[in-house]
Design an enzyme around this catalytic site. Structure first.
Site, short mmCIF file in Angstrom:
data_model
loop_
_atom_site.label_atom_id
_atom_site.label_comp_id
_atom_site.label_asym_id
_atom_site.label_seq_id
_atom_site.Cartn_x
_atom_site.Cartn_y
_atom_site.Cartn_z
N HIS A 1 3.21 -12.56 -6.01
CA HIS A 1 2.10 -12.80 -5.07
C HIS A 1 1.59 -14.24 -5.13
CE1 HIS A 1 -1.17 -11.71 -2.44
NE2 HIS A 1 -0.91 -10.42 -2.52
N ASP B 1 -0.89 -9.81 8.10
CA ASP B 1 -0.79 -9.14 6.80
C ASP B 1 0.15 -7.97 7.03
OD1 ASP B 1 -1.06 -8.19 4.28
OD2 ASP B 1 -3.23 -7.86 4.36
N ARG C 1 0.79 -1.23 0.00
CA ARG C 1 0.00 0.00 0.00
C ARG C 1 0.82 1.28 0.00
NH1 ARG C 1 -2.44 -3.90 2.70
NH2 ARG C 1 -4.60 -4.30 2.19
N GLU D 1 5.77 -12.27 0.53
CA GLU D 1 6.11 -11.32 -0.53
C GLU D 1 7.36 -10.54 -0.15
OE1 GLU D 1 2.21 -9.16 -1.28
OE2 GLU D 1 1.66 -10.68 0.18
N HIS E 1 -0.85 -2.58 -4.47
CA HIS E 1 -0.26 -3.42 -5.52
C HIS E 1 -0.29 -2.74 -6.90
CE1 HIS E 1 0.21 -6.41 -2.55
NE2 HIS E 1 -0.96 -6.98 -2.62
C1 GLA Z 1 -1.43 -8.30 0.12
C2 GLA Z 1 -2.01 -7.28 0.98
C3 GLA Z 1 -3.25 -7.83 1.53
C4 GLA Z 1 -4.18 -8.26 0.44
C5 GLA Z 1 -3.56 -9.28 -0.37
C6 GLA Z 1 -4.45 -9.67 -1.51
O1 GLA Z 1 -0.87 -9.31 0.84
O2 GLA Z 1 -1.16 -6.85 2.00
O3 GLA Z 1 -3.85 -6.88 2.32
O4 GLA Z 1 -4.46 -7.20 -0.38
O5 GLA Z 1 -2.35 -8.76 -0.85
O6 GLA Z 1 -5.77 -9.82 -1.16
#
Ligand code: GLA
Length: 371
Positions: free
Chosen positions: A199, A271, A100, A337, A125
């Protein structure tokens, strides 16, 4: 997707064309405007990889267990349509900016850029038409005992709001050991920001086999970057010691997932970006190990990047169906990632993601498999 095929752990296997010279290329589907999307299949050292020209997507990645039983260990779809309309980035290349950018804006050299926003008010993304949604040029190659694909895409100046014409080259290599290596390169004609990643959603027991909460995960990071309710880092890294975020010793993914930690509540699970102890390095170094105790399959991630986003598949909600014909529910896969930190363009204290004309962005991540 499991077939006992013991003898395939060596060499290039049957996914090469009749001459044995190049990976198999086939038509996978067409976009609404008629653009043909191809699928490339390659195999080396016992690892089988299928890649789409759309989004550079890893459509499947098959590895054996100790008995030589193969499974597709990455989530995906059978046809092109769901990749276009509803994929949560399954297997895709991510750019121009992985994760983000808060409020979808940043200022560089005194100029403020407004990006495509697709996550509340944030840009996620790369925005609505990120690198997961573009068609890549794909060229197969063979070098010594390696085989691979070279993917290129030139993102026009201003695409998704980002400045500069960005020429991107991503190389997927399958080595004779069965490692899947990704080398990213990019150059620009105006100052910009770049943060490329991949991803893939991993389930080492096989896609569609259920939850990965019993997988054991180790991450070589003593700190992570806590987020606010919008999942934007606060900017102050925190110690993992004494928190659910401590993966310095391997533990089951699900062990602390239900802790009522505010960070886990914000993200509906993990996350977050881990601040890798090694920092940014010239050569890839080992940063994470994922192991499925059931099958014994193990994934080792090495990278040059300073950060790792561990996403525990929180938004999978049973509405998507994989090639196995089974649905994907929350926690049925996880992503690792490799990256620079989220929202770095707005966080001067984070390692810089700025790329200027004359410089070359370089990043490498290696996925090694054992069982
Ligand atoms: C990344 C983001 C998550 C989500 C996934 C896809 O990992 O950090 O919040 O958007 O991609 O759903």
């Amino acid at each position: 997707m499991t077939a006992p095929e013991g003898g395939l752990a060596e060499g290039r296997g049957p996914l090469f064309d009749e001459s044995g010279a190049s990976p198999v290329k086939e038509l996978f589907g067409k976009l609404a405007d008629g653009t043909e999307i191809h699928r490339w299949s390659l195999e080396n050292g016992g690892t089988r990889l299928r890649v789409l020209s759309y989004g550079g997507i890893v459509q499947s990645l098959e590895i054996p267990d100790a008995e030589g039983r193969y499974a597709n260990v990455s989530l995906g779809f059978d046809t092109i349509e769901p990749y276009v309309s509803e994929s949560p980035y399954f297997g895709a290349l991510i750019g121009r900016y992985g994760n983000r950018i808060g409020e979808g804006r940043f200022t560089l050299d005194g100029e403020t850029y407004a990006l495509s926003v697709n996550d509340g008010g944030n840009s996620l993304h790369g925005g609505v038409g990120g690198f997961d949604k573009v068609v890549w040029e794909v060229e197969p190659f063979e070098r010594d005992s390696d085989v691979g694909l070279c993917l290129t895409y030139t993102s026009p100046d201003g695409e998704m709001g980002f400045p500069g014409t960005l020429a991107v080259k991503v190389t997927y290599t399958l080595t004779s050991r069965g490692d899947w290596r990704i080398d990213y390169e990019a150059t620009t004609d105006r100052a910009t920001v770049v943060n490329l990643t991949s991803h893939v959603y991993w389930n080492l027991a096989g896609e569609g086999s259920g939850s990965v909460h019993h997988h054991e995960l180790e991450i070589a990071a003593g700190r992570y970057t806590p987020v606010d309710a919008r999942l934007i880092p606060t900017g102050e890294p925190a110690e993992v010691a004494g928190t659910p975020f401590d993966f310095r010793r391997a533990k089951p993914v699900g062990a602390d997932l239900r802790h009522a930690d505010q960070q886990l509540l914000y993200a509906k699970g993990f996350d977050h970006n881990w601040v890798l102890d090694k920092g940014a390095t010239a050569e890839p170094e080992k940063v994470a190990v994922l192991r499925d105790p059931g099958s014994g399959r193990m994934l080792m991630v090495s990278t040059t990047e300073p950060g790792l986003q561990f996403y525990s598949g929180n938004f999978l909600d049973g509405t998507l169906v994989g090639p196995s014909g089974r649905t994907y529910r929350q926690g049925d896969a996880l992503c690792l990632e490799t990256q620079h930190f989220p929202d770095s363009p707005n966080k001067p204290s984070f390692p810089s993601t700025v790329l200027r004309p004359g410089q070359t962005y370089r990043s490498t991540t290696v996925h090694s498999f054992t069982c």
